[in-house]
Design a protein around this motif. Structure first.
Motif, PDB file in Angstrom:
ATOM      1  N   ALA A 120       0.756  -1.108  -0.227  1.00  0.00           N
ATOM      2  CA  ALA A 120      -0.099   0.157  -0.122  1.00  0.00           C
ATOM      3  C   ALA A 120       1.006   1.276   0.159  1.00  0.00           C
ATOM      4  N   ASP A 121       2.069   1.227   0.419  1.00  0.00           N
ATOM      5  CA  ASP A 121       2.919   2.357   0.434  1.00  0.00           C
ATOM      6  C   ASP A 121       3.663   2.705  -0.976  1.00  0.00           C
ATOM      7  N   ALA A 122       2.960   1.868  -1.851  1.00  0.00           N
ATOM      8  CA  ALA A 122       3.931   2.235  -3.096  1.00  0.00           C
ATOM      9  C   ALA A 122       3.544   3.507  -3.816  1.00  0.00           C
ATOM     10  N   SER A 123       2.241   3.660  -3.472  1.00  0.00           N
ATOM     11  CA  SER A 123       1.449   4.905  -4.268  1.00  0.00           C
ATOM     12  C   SER A 123       1.979   6.205  -3.500  1.00  0.00           C
ATOM     13  N   ALA A 124       2.467   6.217  -2.395  1.00  0.00           N
ATOM     14  CA  ALA A 124       2.897   7.343  -1.675  1.00  0.00           C
ATOM     15  C   ALA A 124       4.467   7.679  -2.031  1.00  0.00           C
ATOM     16  N   TRP A 125       5.089   6.588  -2.324  1.00  0.00           N
ATOM     17  CA  TRP A 125       6.500   6.871  -2.675  1.00  0.00           C
ATOM     18  C   TRP A 125       6.401   7.109  -4.142  1.00  0.00           C
ATOM     19  N   GLU A 126       5.564   6.775  -5.235  1.00  0.00           N
ATOM     20  CA  GLU A 126       5.636   7.185  -6.405  1.00  0.00           C
ATOM     21  C   GLU A 126       5.363   8.615  -6.431  1.00  0.00           C
ATOM     22  N   THR A 127       4.369   9.284  -5.656  1.00  0.00           N
ATOM     23  CA  THR A 127       4.151  10.463  -5.533  1.00  0.00           C
ATOM     24  C   THR A 127       5.299  11.237  -5.019  1.00  0.00           C
ATOM     25  N   ALA A 128       5.668  10.872  -3.993  1.00  0.00           N
ATOM     26  CA  ALA A 128       6.922  11.446  -3.409  1.00  0.00           C
ATOM     27  C   ALA A 128       8.241  11.584  -4.507  1.00  0.00           C
ATOM     28  N   ILE A 129       8.651  10.404  -5.176  1.00  0.00           N
ATOM     29  CA  ILE A 129       9.827  10.446  -6.152  1.00  0.00           C
ATOM     30  C   ILE A 129       9.261  11.366  -7.221  1.00  0.00           C
ATOM     31  N   ASP A 130       8.245  11.554  -7.679  1.00  0.00           N
ATOM     32  CA  ASP A 130       7.889  12.433  -8.682  1.00  0.00           C
ATOM     33  C   ASP A 130       7.977  13.748  -8.477  1.00  0.00           C
ATOM     34  N   ASN A 131       7.638  14.171  -7.128  1.00  0.00           N
ATOM     35  CA  ASN A 131       7.647  15.250  -6.501  1.00  0.00           C
ATOM     36  C   ASN A 131       9.148  15.821  -6.538  1.00  0.00           C
ATOM     37  N   VAL A 132      10.090  14.969  -5.931  1.00  0.00           N
ATOM     38  CA  VAL A 132      11.650  15.337  -5.913  1.00  0.00           C
ATOM     39  C   VAL A 132      12.135  15.357  -7.298  1.00  0.00           C
TER      40      VAL A 132
END
Length: 427
Positions: A120-132
């Motif tokens: 379930a944490d994959a989507s949060a990391w996808e968004t964070a990596i895109d933001n960085v």
């Protein structure tokens, strides 16, 4: 080798401390410029530039250099473990503290595992990596814009324009006789400063991209070159002057991946962050390379082709590699350079700026040994790009008339017992 001096000049196997700063330029120019002139006309010549090159031009233009410090991922789950892993990898590579490339590489590794597990944490990391990634792309574009806006402005302290320094720097390497192999430029930078400089200098770039509207990356390089046939001349065509090969080892802001195609988009130099060519989700398409911390990463497309070009270009007899602004923090690059030095006829020239010699450069030099194959110009004086261009790099002149004039001036100096004027022409 003694690394305790503020400035290190190492030419032909000797290490010396320069004289008083007021006189060192005149003293060292008589020795350094002829040496570099001879080195740059070797059979094969390659140039590797890192972030220090962009930083130097940005400073000359009054611009804003791109920062490489990490910024974190906004409190994502297990962010502390990602940071710890990035720090561990950075220390293993001799980098010291982790930068944004280390953090992104660690985060992408975690994301791959989460996606496999369907966590379930994959989507949060996808968004964070895109933001960085998005913020990093914005920073690089800001650096380009600041250079673009200041490249033709008169410096407050006087001196040449940043454009003149950029063009002179590139032309010092690219001005090679037609009988020599083309200059091959390699860079780890994501910005397009080299391309901008080549456009200003009138240099033609050959890379692996072919096409007009959307140039596409090709694995079949086939040693493409540019020739011309002089009017009234029969026989083989001649090489066109002002041609260089360019390889961007870590990708570029304007590279896009759309399986199976890798192509280049029309992203203007210094474009605004909201430009249509800048995607909202850069993680899937923008081909910029979070630093390789695993050898397996360098075999992925297209980096296998890029590093094959790098190794085949520098690991050959009678080759000279010049590095400027590269901090020797990438093991996958350092390993190829070390392999190059196992060929006795190769030579490495390290140009670096800093308050003192960098630990990574010192570690690399001590590890490879071979001082007779090294030329080191290190420190705030020799690493300053304006000082290099104005006093130490060979003047970009290869035409027969200028070379002939230089020979005449040298002979007259020997006859009269006087040294030839430094401003007498080509090197």
């Amino acid at each position: 080798m003694n690394w305790n001096h503020d400035h290190i000049v190492h030419i032909g196997g000797e290490t010396e401390t320069p004289l008083d700063p007021a006189t060192e330029t005149a003293v060292w120019r008589k020795r350094i410029e002829p040496w570099l002139s001879a080195v740059f006309q070797s059979e094969h010549l390659s140039l590797l530039v890192g972030n220090g090159f962009t930083t130097g031009i940005a400073n000359q233009a009054g611009g804003v250099p791109t920062g490489m410090a990490g910024s974190g991922f906004g409190g994502c789950p297990n962010e502390d473990k990602v940071s710890a892993h990035a720090k561990k990898m950075a220390e293993a590579m001799g980098r010291g503290s982790a930068n944004i490339e280390d953090e992104l590489s660690a985060a992408l590794s975690l994301l791959s595992g989460l996606e496999i597990l369907k966590h379930a944490d994959a989507s949060a990391w996808e968004t964070a990596i895109d933001n960085v990634l998005g913020e990093f792309i914005k920073d690089v574009l800001t650096t380009e814009k600041s250079i673009r806006d200041g490249i033709d402005k008169e410096p407050a302290a006087g001196g040449p324009l940043a454009r003149e320094i950029l063009v002179s720097f590139l032309m010092s390497f690219a001005s090679r006789a037609a009988s020599r192999e083309r200059l091959h430029v390699f860079t780890t930078n994501y910005d397009r400063l080299i391309e901008r400089g080549c456009d200003d200098a009138g240099l033609r770039i050959i890379d692996r991209f072919t096409g007009a509207l959307e140039p596409e990356f090709r694995s079949s390089r086939l040693h493409i070159d540019m020739h011309y046939t002089p009017p009234g001349i029969r026989g083989e065509p001649r090489h066109l002057e002002g041609v260089v090969h360019l390889t961007k080892l870590h990708g570029s802001l304007d590279w896009r991946y759309d399986h199976p195609r890798l192509y280049r988009v029309g992203l203007p130099f210094g474009a605004e962050a909201g430009h249509p060519a800048v995607p909202a989700s850069p993680r899937h398409s923008v081909m910029i390379y979070p630093n390789a911390v695993k050898d397996v990463e360098t075999v992925a497309y297209p980096y296998a082709d890029l590093f094959r070009d790098f190794s085949s270009s520098i690991c050959q007899p009678n080759n000279v590699l010049v590095t400027y602004g590269y901090g020797y923090g990438d093991d996958h690059i350092n390993r190829v350079i070390a392999d190059m030095l196992t060929i006795p006829s190769t030579h490495l020239v390290i140009l670096a700026w800093g308050e003192k010699p960098h630990e990574r450069i010192a570690s690399f030099v001590d590890r490879v040994g071979r001082p007779q194959q090294l030329t080191l110009l290190i420190g705030k004086h020799f690493g300053d790009i304006r000082t290099l261009v104005e006093h130490y790099l060979p003047k970009p002149a290869i035409d027969p008339l200028t070379i002939r004039m230089s020979e005449l001036v040298e002979r007259r100096g020997k006859i009269t017992g006087k040294e030839p004027d430094d401003a007498g022409g080509a090197q």
